[in-house]
Design a protein around this motif. Structure first.
Motif, mmCIF file in Angstrom:
data_model
loop_
_atom_site.group_PDB
_atom_site.id
_atom_site.type_symbol
_atom_site.label_atom_id
_atom_site.label_comp_id
_atom_site.label_asym_id
_atom_site.label_seq_id
_atom_site.Cartn_x
_atom_site.Cartn_y
_atom_site.Cartn_z
ATOM 1 N N THR A 17 0.009 -1.465 -2.981
ATOM 2 C CA THR A 17 0.415 -2.213 -1.790
ATOM 3 C C THR A 17 1.926 -2.166 -1.611
ATOM 4 O OG1 THR A 17 -1.493 -3.674 -1.959
ATOM 5 C CG2 THR A 17 0.371 -4.494 -0.682
ATOM 6 N N ARG A 18 2.665 -2.317 -2.689
ATOM 7 C CA ARG A 18 4.134 -2.238 -2.601
ATOM 8 C C ARG A 18 4.588 -0.869 -2.106
ATOM 9 N NH1 ARG A 18 5.615 -5.090 -8.261
ATOM 10 N NH2 ARG A 18 5.158 -7.212 -7.635
ATOM 11 N N ARG A 19 3.973 0.178 -2.630
ATOM 12 C CA ARG A 19 4.355 1.537 -2.220
ATOM 13 C C ARG A 19 4.069 1.764 -0.742
ATOM 14 N NH1 ARG A 19 3.945 5.035 -7.243
ATOM 15 N NH2 ARG A 19 5.594 4.033 -8.444
ATOM 16 N N VAL A 20 2.908 1.322 -0.284
ATOM 17 C CA VAL A 20 2.563 1.485 1.129
ATOM 18 C C VAL A 20 3.493 0.638 1.985
ATOM 19 C CG1 VAL A 20 0.765 1.143 2.872
ATOM 20 C CG2 VAL A 20 0.173 2.108 0.644
ATOM 21 N N ASP A 21 3.770 -0.589 1.549
ATOM 22 C CA ASP A 21 4.707 -1.438 2.292
ATOM 23 C C ASP A 21 6.071 -0.756 2.426
ATOM 24 O OD1 ASP A 21 3.182 -3.635 3.066
ATOM 25 O OD2 ASP A 21 3.606 -4.769 1.241
ATOM 26 N N GLU A 22 6.520 -0.093 1.370
ATOM 27 C CA GLU A 22 7.796 0.622 1.421
ATOM 28 C C GLU A 22 7.758 1.722 2.474
ATOM 29 O OE1 GLU A 22 8.417 2.009 -2.565
ATOM 30 O OE2 GLU A 22 8.815 -0.007 -3.342
ATOM 31 N N ARG A 23 6.652 2.445 2.540
ATOM 32 C CA ARG A 23 6.514 3.528 3.531
ATOM 33 C C ARG A 23 6.440 2.990 4.952
ATOM 34 N NH1 ARG A 23 5.690 9.095 1.642
ATOM 35 N NH2 ARG A 23 5.860 8.833 -0.588
ATOM 36 N N LEU A 24 5.787 1.839 5.119
ATOM 37 C CA LEU A 24 5.616 1.269 6.455
ATOM 38 C C LEU A 24 6.828 0.470 6.918
ATOM 39 C CD1 LEU A 24 1.912 0.045 6.173
ATOM 40 C CD2 LEU A 24 2.768 2.031 7.435
ATOM 41 N N TYR A 25 7.740 0.155 6.007
ATOM 42 C CA TYR A 25 8.906 -0.664 6.325
ATOM 43 C C TYR A 25 9.691 -0.097 7.508
ATOM 44 C CZ TYR A 25 13.303 -3.172 5.861
ATOM 45 O OH TYR A 25 14.421 -3.934 6.110
ATOM 46 N N GLY A 26 9.861 1.202 7.542
ATOM 47 C CA GLY A 26 10.610 1.849 8.619
ATOM 48 C C GLY A 26 9.962 1.695 9.986
ATOM 49 N N VAL A 54 1.029 -3.676 5.312
ATOM 50 C CA VAL A 54 -0.281 -3.067 5.076
ATOM 51 C C VAL A 54 -1.348 -3.752 5.920
ATOM 52 C CG1 VAL A 54 -2.090 -2.712 3.339
ATOM 53 C CG2 VAL A 54 0.288 -2.325 2.738
ATOM 54 N N ARG A 55 -1.328 -5.076 5.976
ATOM 55 C CA ARG A 55 -2.328 -5.811 6.765
ATOM 56 C C ARG A 55 -2.192 -5.503 8.245
ATOM 57 N NH1 ARG A 55 -3.367 -11.799 4.926
ATOM 58 N NH2 ARG A 55 -5.538 -11.197 5.128
ATOM 59 N N GLN A 56 -0.963 -5.428 8.745
ATOM 60 C CA GLN A 56 -0.760 -5.101 10.151
ATOM 61 C C GLN A 56 -1.255 -3.693 10.449
ATOM 62 O OE1 GLN A 56 3.446 -5.755 10.271
ATOM 63 N NE2 GLN A 56 3.236 -7.814 11.118
ATOM 64 N N TYR A 57 -0.957 -2.766 9.563
ATOM 65 C CA TYR A 57 -1.411 -1.388 9.738
ATOM 66 C C TYR A 57 -2.939 -1.320 9.743
ATOM 67 C CZ TYR A 57 -1.972 3.608 9.091
ATOM 68 O OH TYR A 57 -2.354 4.914 9.242
ATOM 69 N N GLY A 58 -3.582 -2.068 8.850
ATOM 70 C CA GLY A 58 -5.037 -2.107 8.818
ATOM 71 C C GLY A 58 -5.614 -2.621 10.117
ATOM 72 N N LEU A 59 -4.995 -3.656 10.675
ATOM 73 C CA LEU A 59 -5.455 -4.198 11.948
ATOM 74 C C LEU A 59 -5.271 -3.182 13.064
ATOM 75 C CD1 LEU A 59 -5.382 -7.711 13.186
ATOM 76 C CD2 LEU A 59 -4.367 -6.022 14.666
#
Length: 76
Positions: A17-26, A31-36
């Motif tokens: 989750t931390r790694r994905v959050d880092e990628r989505l930060y930009g 992660v939850r927002q991306y899933g939605l």
């Protein structure tokens, strides 16, 4: 030494989750927002209640996520 599988799975989930959050930060996404967003892209006609059921979260959480996505300009 005895390995505790549930503990290891929890650690792996946290790290992932931390790694994905880092990628989505930009993109100003979590992660939850991306899933939605992904679920809405697949089924744009879903109601808030249906989204909550499919994502396994409370309706109030869906409303909060949608509001965050609207404020960030990801959803209209």
């Amino acid at each position: 030494m005895r390995t505790h599988i549930p503990y290891l799975l929890a650690v792996a989930s946290t790290v992932a989750t931390r790694r994905v959050d880092e990628r989505l930060y930009g993109y100003d996404l979590t992660v939850r927002q991306y899933g939605l967003l992904t679920q809405l892209a697949l089924e744009p006609e879903l109601t808030m209640a249906e989204l909550a059921r499919q994502l396994g979260i409370a309706r109030q959480s869906v409303h909060q996520l949608v509001n965050e996505l609207v404020e960030a300009g990801h959803v209209r």
